[in-house]
Design a protein around this motif. Structure first.
Motif, PDB file in Angstrom:
ATOM      1  N   ASP A  45     -13.099   0.983 -11.400  1.00 46.67           N
ATOM      2  CA  ASP A  45     -12.730  -0.116 -10.508  1.00 46.67           C
ATOM      3  C   ASP A  45     -11.432   0.160  -9.762  1.00 46.67           C
ATOM      4  N   GLN A  46     -10.568   0.989 -10.323  1.00 50.89           N
ATOM      5  CA  GLN A  46      -9.252   1.248  -9.733  1.00 50.89           C
ATOM      6  C   GLN A  46      -9.242   2.426  -8.760  1.00 50.89           C
ATOM      7  N   ILE A  47     -10.099   3.387  -8.977  1.00 52.21           N
ATOM      8  CA  ILE A  47     -10.073   4.633  -8.204  1.00 52.21           C
ATOM      9  C   ILE A  47     -10.215   4.410  -6.692  1.00 52.21           C
ATOM     10  N   PRO A  48     -11.172   3.609  -6.229  1.00 47.92           N
ATOM     11  CA  PRO A  48     -11.280   3.439  -4.771  1.00 47.92           C
ATOM     12  C   PRO A  48     -10.007   2.858  -4.148  1.00 47.92           C
ATOM     13  N   PHE A  49      -9.349   1.972  -4.858  1.00 51.11           N
ATOM     14  CA  PHE A  49      -8.132   1.355  -4.321  1.00 51.11           C
ATOM     15  C   PHE A  49      -6.943   2.311  -4.381  1.00 51.11           C
ATOM     16  N   ARG A  50      -6.886   3.161  -5.421  1.00 55.26           N
ATOM     17  CA  ARG A  50      -5.841   4.194  -5.466  1.00 55.26           C
ATOM     18  C   ARG A  50      -6.008   5.162  -4.298  1.00 55.26           C
ATOM     19  N   MET A  51      -7.259   5.537  -4.038  1.00 50.99           N
ATOM     20  CA  MET A  51      -7.522   6.450  -2.926  1.00 50.99           C
ATOM     21  C   MET A  51      -7.173   5.785  -1.596  1.00 50.99           C
ATOM     22  N   LEU A  52      -7.608   4.547  -1.414  1.00 50.53           N
ATOM     23  CA  LEU A  52      -7.308   3.827  -0.177  1.00 50.53           C
ATOM     24  C   LEU A  52      -5.800   3.710   0.030  1.00 50.53           C
ATOM     25  N   GLN A  68      -9.473   0.244   6.032  1.00 46.93           N
ATOM     26  CA  GLN A  68     -10.017  -0.739   5.086  1.00 46.93           C
ATOM     27  C   GLN A  68     -11.266  -0.148   4.464  1.00 46.93           C
ATOM     28  N   LEU A  69     -11.523  -0.491   3.200  1.00 46.37           N
ATOM     29  CA  LEU A  69     -12.770  -0.064   2.582  1.00 46.37           C
ATOM     30  C   LEU A  69     -13.925  -0.807   3.237  1.00 46.37           C
ATOM     31  N   ASN A  70     -15.018  -0.092   3.440  1.00 49.22           N
ATOM     32  CA  ASN A  70     -16.211  -0.659   4.051  1.00 49.22           C
ATOM     33  C   ASN A  70     -17.371  -0.442   3.094  1.00 49.22           C
TER      34      ASN A  70
END
Length: 170
Positions: A45-52, A68-70
């Motif tokens: 759950d955290q990885i996409p936001f760390r990358m972003l 922004q994540l899409n």
């Protein structure tokens, strides 16, 4: 009672000091061999936001606007990450012959595709981002001033190998 606590603490420190240091394996080139990075459910759950956050920090440092994540780009990235694992090769074409453009169109993305970044590794997402930033062509995709959105996904095999895919669009 305090004296007993102090003795116990000192004993614990002494025992900890006797523990062997973790061994870092080194390859024939003298560089550390990769460690297997196991992605836990909590990390997922955290990885996409760390990358972003990391991509946006790099873009901001270059004077660029944030991404922004899409969800559609995430879906295209997830499909390709799993498909690369099935094919056992990191490349931009799907097992059905699809291109990155085909995949973003299939998920209904109406924006412009800036590019797709891929990686086959045992490294973390941030180590992978660092490798992408080290090469001019992949760095250009990440820092594209026209880009506004990003999709990011991965597939991890039992062996620990991770297939990362990042899709950028505008």
């Amino acid at each position: 009672m305090k004296a007993l606590s102090v003795v116990a603490l000192c004993a614990a420190v002494a025992v900890a000091a006797c523990a062997p240091a973790p061994q870092i394996r080194v390859g024939s080139d003298g560089r550390p061999l990769p460690q297997v990075y196991r992605i836990s459910a909590a990390q997922s759950d955290q990885i996409p936001f760390r990358m972003l956050d990391s991509v946006n920090a790099l873009r901001q440092a270059q004077g660029g606007s944030p991404l922004q994540l899409n969800a559609q780009l995430n879906a295209a990235a997830a499909t390709h990450a799993r498909d690369m694992s099935v094919q056992n090769r990191p490349w931009h074409f799907g097992s059905d012959g699809s291109s990155p453009l085909d995949r973003v169109q299939r998920v209904g993305y109406a924006g412009r595709l800036s590019g797709e970044l891929i990686s086959e590794t045992f490294e973390t997402e941030l180590e992978t981002l660092s490798a992408w930033m080290a090469k001019p062509d992949t760095r250009a995709v990440l820092l594209d001033p026209q880009a506004r959105e990003m999709g990011f996904a991965w597939f991890q095999e039992e062996s620990g190998k991770i297939w990362w895919t990042l899709v950028v669009g505008g």
